[in-house]
Scaffold this active site. Sequence first.
Site, PDB file in Angstrom:
ATOM      1  N   TYR A  90       0.827  -1.198   0.000  1.00  0.00           N
ATOM      2  CA  TYR A  90       0.000   0.000   0.000  1.00  0.00           C
ATOM      3  C   TYR A  90       0.867   1.256   0.000  1.00  0.00           C
ATOM      4  O   TYR A  90       1.383   1.682   1.027  1.00  0.00           O
ATOM      5  CB  TYR A  90      -0.922   0.014   1.221  1.00  0.00           C
ATOM      6  CG  TYR A  90      -1.826  -1.180   1.362  1.00  0.00           C
ATOM      7  CD1 TYR A  90      -2.232  -1.922   0.247  1.00  0.00           C
ATOM      8  CD2 TYR A  90      -2.287  -1.592   2.608  1.00  0.00           C
ATOM      9  CE1 TYR A  90      -3.058  -3.025   0.382  1.00  0.00           C
ATOM     10  CE2 TYR A  90      -3.127  -2.691   2.747  1.00  0.00           C
ATOM     11  CZ  TYR A  90      -3.506  -3.406   1.627  1.00  0.00           C
ATOM     12  OH  TYR A  90      -4.332  -4.506   1.762  1.00  0.00           O
ATOM     13  N   HIS A 107       0.157 -12.121   1.343  1.00  0.00           N
ATOM     14  CA  HIS A 107      -0.599 -11.152   0.555  1.00  0.00           C
ATOM     15  C   HIS A 107      -0.683 -11.591  -0.910  1.00  0.00           C
ATOM     16  O   HIS A 107       0.316 -11.638  -1.617  1.00  0.00           O
ATOM     17  CB  HIS A 107       0.087  -9.783   0.640  1.00  0.00           C
ATOM     18  CG  HIS A 107      -0.805  -8.639   0.293  1.00  0.00           C
ATOM     19  ND1 HIS A 107      -0.378  -7.329   0.274  1.00  0.00           N
ATOM     20  CD2 HIS A 107      -2.124  -8.586  -0.050  1.00  0.00           C
ATOM     21  CE1 HIS A 107      -1.374  -6.533  -0.042  1.00  0.00           C
ATOM     22  NE2 HIS A 107      -2.450  -7.285  -0.263  1.00  0.00           N
TER      23      HIS A 107
END
Length: 343
Positions: free
Chosen positions: A56, A140
């Site tokens: 992110y 992830h």
Amino acid sequence: MRLRQIQNTPVAVTELGFGASVIGNLYRVTPSSDATAAIDAAWDAGIRYFDTAPHYGLGLSELRLGAVLKGRPREEYVASSKVGRLLVPNEEPHGVDTEGFVVRDDLRRQWDFSRDGVLRSIEDTLERTGLDRLDIVYLHDPDDHWQQAAEEAMPALAELREQGAIGAGMNQSAMLARFLRETAADIVMLAGRYTLLDQSALDDVLPAAQEHGKSVVAVGVFNSGLLSRDRPVPGMKYDYRSAPVDLVHRASAIAEVCEQHGTTLPAAAIAFPHTHPGVVNVTLGMRTAEQVERNADLHRRPVPADLWDHLRAEGLIRPDVPTSGSRVAPSPMVGTPTFHSMS
């Protein structure tokens, strides 16, 4: 705000979580002051679960979240981040990241689900956030990396786990079910597959969680925006693309039923995943204090249990969606959830 226990772990999370992807400048710049105000508003609303990832904003989300959380009592909140994408120097920068975040691309992502990659990723996250530990660590998006993720990354997390929880986060449910059935994962973060418009997780990951005494965090419950307003309109997004006309009509029909029961579409979208006993948390990406306050208010509003019966009767959700009466009881926080530095 009520807590829910991640099954067979000492970790308990608030029913609503703060997703920090957007404060990593997802799609547009978020001023640092807005990011700080959003995290502060989440704390004031009683939210005590905060999720981030190196992906992110090429670390910006972790930096911003950690800067605020460092000033909070560590035993009072749960923090999670992710592994699988190492941040390494970018030998050929073009100025701006190409994966949806408005940040400089001096760094780039490098897929790595090896044991060494897991260790390095966690250490880098702890350095960026300034936190002493993580309470939950997810793999992830290991969609194209099952073998290494299952055979190297997850065992590495299992070795390092102390009193925390480990798992995986993805947009698909089938592989998450495999993680729950075949690995040491305690929890999975399920994106967009158990919502008012998509209940496909009932076919795999949710039964797996129940069968194996594990838990699910639901994210993407607005399906990229289509469920975020009281009344959907053409042009809204569904799973990051323009919503098909039939889905806009279906969302509108659900909205009408919600109004008949004295609630709204976004309130129902937040409440819906919690009707399943395997779901312990709904985490929402929130960019500003106003968004946090709105979503916390929506979460607090009671959604009538007979709404789900009405939606089932109209064929607007699957007939096998469980009723809210099957929810497990809220749990008190027990102990201090920990996932320490791995030096």
